[in-house]
Design a protein around this motif. Sequence first.
Motif, mmCIF file in Angstrom:
data_model
loop_
_atom_site.group_PDB
_atom_site.id
_atom_site.type_symbol
_atom_site.label_atom_id
_atom_site.label_comp_id
_atom_site.label_asym_id
_atom_site.label_seq_id
_atom_site.Cartn_x
_atom_site.Cartn_y
_atom_site.Cartn_z
ATOM 1 N N LYS A 22 0.830 -1.212 0.000
ATOM 2 C CA LYS A 22 0.000 0.000 0.000
ATOM 3 C C LYS A 22 0.862 1.259 0.000
ATOM 4 C CE LYS A 22 -4.233 1.604 2.252
ATOM 5 N NZ LYS A 22 -5.162 1.379 3.396
ATOM 6 N N VAL A 23 1.888 1.269 0.844
ATOM 7 C CA VAL A 23 2.782 2.427 0.908
ATOM 8 C C VAL A 23 3.573 2.559 -0.393
ATOM 9 C CG1 VAL A 23 4.813 3.372 2.071
ATOM 10 C CG2 VAL A 23 2.953 2.393 3.421
ATOM 11 N N SER A 24 4.053 1.447 -0.922
ATOM 12 C CA SER A 24 4.822 1.473 -2.164
ATOM 13 C C SER A 24 3.988 2.017 -3.319
ATOM 14 C CB SER A 24 5.322 0.071 -2.511
ATOM 15 O OG SER A 24 6.121 -0.456 -1.489
ATOM 16 N N THR A 25 2.732 1.601 -3.381
ATOM 17 C CA THR A 25 1.849 2.064 -4.452
ATOM 18 C C THR A 25 1.683 3.569 -4.417
ATOM 19 O OG1 THR A 25 0.656 -0.041 -4.408
ATOM 20 C CG2 THR A 25 -0.458 1.832 -5.440
ATOM 21 N N GLU A 26 1.546 4.135 -3.235
ATOM 22 C CA GLU A 26 1.385 5.586 -3.123
ATOM 23 C C GLU A 26 2.681 6.313 -3.444
ATOM 24 O OE1 GLU A 26 -0.432 9.195 -2.706
ATOM 25 O OE2 GLU A 26 -1.292 7.174 -2.921
ATOM 26 N N ILE A 27 3.825 5.740 -3.053
ATOM 27 C CA ILE A 27 5.115 6.356 -3.401
ATOM 28 C C ILE A 27 5.268 6.415 -4.919
ATOM 29 C CG2 ILE A 27 7.610 6.016 -3.360
ATOM 30 C CD1 ILE A 27 7.357 4.939 -0.544
ATOM 31 N N VAL A 28 4.935 5.315 -5.589
ATOM 32 C CA VAL A 28 5.025 5.281 -7.048
ATOM 33 C C VAL A 28 4.077 6.295 -7.672
ATOM 34 C CG1 VAL A 28 4.596 3.851 -9.090
ATOM 35 C CG2 VAL A 28 5.826 2.900 -7.137
ATOM 36 N N ARG A 29 2.877 6.422 -7.121
ATOM 37 C CA ARG A 29 1.924 7.413 -7.645
ATOM 38 C C ARG A 29 2.463 8.832 -7.498
ATOM 39 N NH1 ARG A 29 -2.261 10.739 -6.655
ATOM 40 N NH2 ARG A 29 -1.894 10.750 -4.411
ATOM 41 N N GLN A 30 3.083 9.099 -6.360
ATOM 42 C CA GLN A 30 3.608 10.444 -6.112
ATOM 43 C C GLN A 30 4.842 10.731 -6.969
ATOM 44 O OE1 GLN A 30 2.466 12.862 -4.132
ATOM 45 N NE2 GLN A 30 0.862 11.821 -2.973
ATOM 46 N N GLN A 31 5.644 9.717 -7.237
ATOM 47 C CA GLN A 31 6.917 9.909 -7.947
ATOM 48 C C GLN A 31 6.870 9.343 -9.364
ATOM 49 O OE1 GLN A 31 8.903 11.876 -6.791
ATOM 50 N NE2 GLN A 31 9.021 11.774 -4.567
ATOM 51 N N ASP A 32 5.717 9.382 -9.976
ATOM 52 C CA ASP A 32 5.568 8.873 -11.334
ATOM 53 C C ASP A 32 6.500 9.589 -12.304
ATOM 54 O OD1 ASP A 32 3.929 7.472 -13.552
ATOM 55 O OD2 ASP A 32 3.781 9.592 -14.082
ATOM 56 N N ALA A 33 6.683 10.897 -12.147
ATOM 57 C CA ALA A 33 7.526 11.666 -13.069
ATOM 58 C C ALA A 33 8.980 11.215 -12.981
ATOM 59 C CB ALA A 33 7.418 13.155 -12.757
ATOM 60 N N PHE A 34 9.429 10.881 -11.785
ATOM 61 C CA PHE A 34 10.798 10.382 -11.627
ATOM 62 C C PHE A 34 10.986 9.071 -12.380
ATOM 63 C CE2 PHE A 34 13.169 7.117 -9.261
ATOM 64 C CZ PHE A 34 14.460 7.588 -9.453
ATOM 65 N N LEU A 35 10.057 8.143 -12.214
ATOM 66 C CA LEU A 35 10.175 6.840 -12.864
ATOM 67 C C LEU A 35 10.102 6.969 -14.378
ATOM 68 C CD1 LEU A 35 7.869 4.818 -10.444
ATOM 69 C CD2 LEU A 35 10.353 4.695 -10.581
ATOM 70 N N THR A 36 9.349 7.950 -14.846
ATOM 71 C CA THR A 36 9.173 8.137 -16.284
ATOM 72 C C THR A 36 10.330 8.911 -16.909
ATOM 73 O OG1 THR A 36 6.771 8.127 -16.006
ATOM 74 C CG2 THR A 36 7.634 9.010 -18.070
ATOM 75 N N SER A 37 10.756 9.998 -16.241
ATOM 76 C CA SER A 37 11.680 10.936 -16.880
ATOM 77 C C SER A 37 13.029 11.089 -16.200
ATOM 78 C CB SER A 37 11.003 12.317 -16.977
ATOM 79 O OG SER A 37 9.767 12.217 -17.646
ATOM 80 N N GLY A 38 13.200 10.595 -14.986
ATOM 81 C CA GLY A 38 14.500 10.690 -14.348
ATOM 82 C C GLY A 38 14.521 11.521 -13.089
ATOM 83 N N VAL A 39 15.695 11.571 -12.462
ATOM 84 C CA VAL A 39 15.840 12.165 -11.146
ATOM 85 C C VAL A 39 15.561 13.667 -11.148
ATOM 86 C CG1 VAL A 39 18.305 12.674 -11.369
ATOM 87 C CG2 VAL A 39 17.341 12.193 -9.114
ATOM 88 N N GLU A 40 15.693 14.307 -12.296
ATOM 89 C CA GLU A 40 15.430 15.744 -12.368
ATOM 90 C C GLU A 40 13.977 16.056 -12.026
ATOM 91 O OE1 GLU A 40 16.302 19.424 -15.489
ATOM 92 O OE2 GLU A 40 16.782 17.341 -16.022
ATOM 93 N N TYR A 41 13.118 15.061 -12.155
ATOM 94 C CA TYR A 41 11.686 15.265 -11.916
ATOM 95 C C TYR A 41 11.221 14.670 -10.588
ATOM 96 C CZ TYR A 41 11.725 16.622 -16.803
ATOM 97 O OH TYR A 41 11.997 17.260 -17.986
ATOM 98 N N LEU A 42 12.148 14.360 -9.711
ATOM 99 C CA LEU A 42 11.794 13.863 -8.383
ATOM 100 C C LEU A 42 11.067 14.947 -7.603
ATOM 101 C CD1 LEU A 42 12.297 11.272 -6.641
ATOM 102 C CD2 LEU A 42 14.210 12.491 -5.627
ATOM 103 N N ARG A 43 9.928 14.616 -7.050
ATOM 104 C CA ARG A 43 9.125 15.606 -6.338
ATOM 105 C C ARG A 43 9.490 15.640 -4.864
ATOM 106 N NH1 ARG A 43 2.942 14.502 -6.910
ATOM 107 N NH2 ARG A 43 2.993 16.351 -5.569
#
Length: 495
Positions: free
Chosen positions: A357-378
């Motif tokens: 559950k926690v992992s799913t929310e982390i991925v939802r919040q950091q979708d831009a990082f996973l897609t585009s890279g560390v520059e987009y880490l929120r």
Amino acid sequence: MTPQLMQAIKLLQMSNLDLVAYVEAELERNPFLEPVTDQPERLDLRGLEREAAGEAVKPLSQESAREDWFSAELGSSASNIADRLDARVDDVFPEAEGGSSSSGQAGESSSYWTGVGSGRVPLGEDGGDFEDFATPQLSLRDHLETQLATAESTPARRLIGSFLIDMIDEAGYLVGDIDAAAHSLGTSREEVLSVLGTIQRFDPSGVGARSLKECLAIQLRELNRYDPVMEAFVTHIELLAKRDLGALQKVCGVDAEDLSDMIAEIRALSPKPGLAFATGTVQTVTADVFVRTASDGGWSIELNPENLPRVLVNQSYFARVSRSSGAEQAKPYLAECIQTANWLVKSLDQRAKTILKVSTEIVRQQDAFLTSGVEYLRPLNLKTIADAIGMHESTVSRVTSNKYLGTPRGVFEMKYFFTSSIQSADGGEAHSAEAVRFRIKQLIDGESPREILSDDTIVDILKKQGVDIARRTVAKYREALRIPSSVERRRAKAG
């Protein structure tokens, strides 16, 4: 708080290794627990990287991420080196062991840079050698004790030698005070120093040194290269760290060609001679949760079955034992065992669901990082996750401790995704501190030798990009990334 609840909380914050050890202990203790023996399907972490987009960051191999100690030194802060040169070599050459300390874990400054890793490698694959695991390695202490037995003939000096060997750390340096050692042994300082001199002639060369300078000097003496000129070089080695080759050349009294040869000789030495010996078992970090690209363009999130110890409660065995046991005093014990077994199975299931559950929310919040890279880490904090999934902040904190996400961009500790925020210059969305550090590194990596960027210039560039940051913060991030100042970079690129 009941004992069961306390144990449930403890299970939640355990790493996968601690959890496996705990469950194995319970299996030995509790007769009504039995392991699930069927093997789960193996998930290949390297497959995650192959599924990533073409522009995704590829995990660095151990070799490509490694820098030799000499290069790592020149890339660190000269002011820190000058202040701490006589300190332990760990402080002076933090990467001398061949990699970052975070290595898979998300460190404060550059875990995205060196913190990517891979999954487990079965024996016999990718160069794995069974003998590397089966053959016990000789420890540094055993190696030194063997040499001491033949180097010192008197029991008293062998006792002093053993005492000193116990003061040598895994890097090969003598830690502790000589005077205190002499007092503890009831002997003179001169006698202790005499035995230490013997140890410093042992293999590996440089062992038993009390500072980096002494370590290098010992190795140079054994090579018959510690002449007055080289002694002056080692004494003023901080000038090399600052790239002030002119001053170093003047101190040594040599020309540029001779200085280049001396630098090459120093570079060939080992600043941590003890690391050639076994220092204990190295445990590979494995992901607790896998994040994979889904067919619909989103993310598929699943637990790593290898990290989930699975147990069952043998209810039929409990019923049979309860019927056959006539002793009244055995009933409380049997009741406790079945209660503990049931609780453990439920707690493991609840732990797995909470982590997912926690992992799913982390991925939802950091979708831009996973897609585009560390520059987009929120920027993200525990409260944001806790509010989104309806859990307490302390629960989220326990879940994210010692847990790892395996993503197409590598393996990251869950804590990595929680970074402080830096305000936007135009009043827009705040920026992650980790993303800003990445931008600073990008700017410096792309600078021209003729236009070295000062910290003030970087501040101006970032403000134009919408990042409101102070100069001292840029300097702090730059030093955390082990990037020299603009003056040192200008001198290095000019040379």
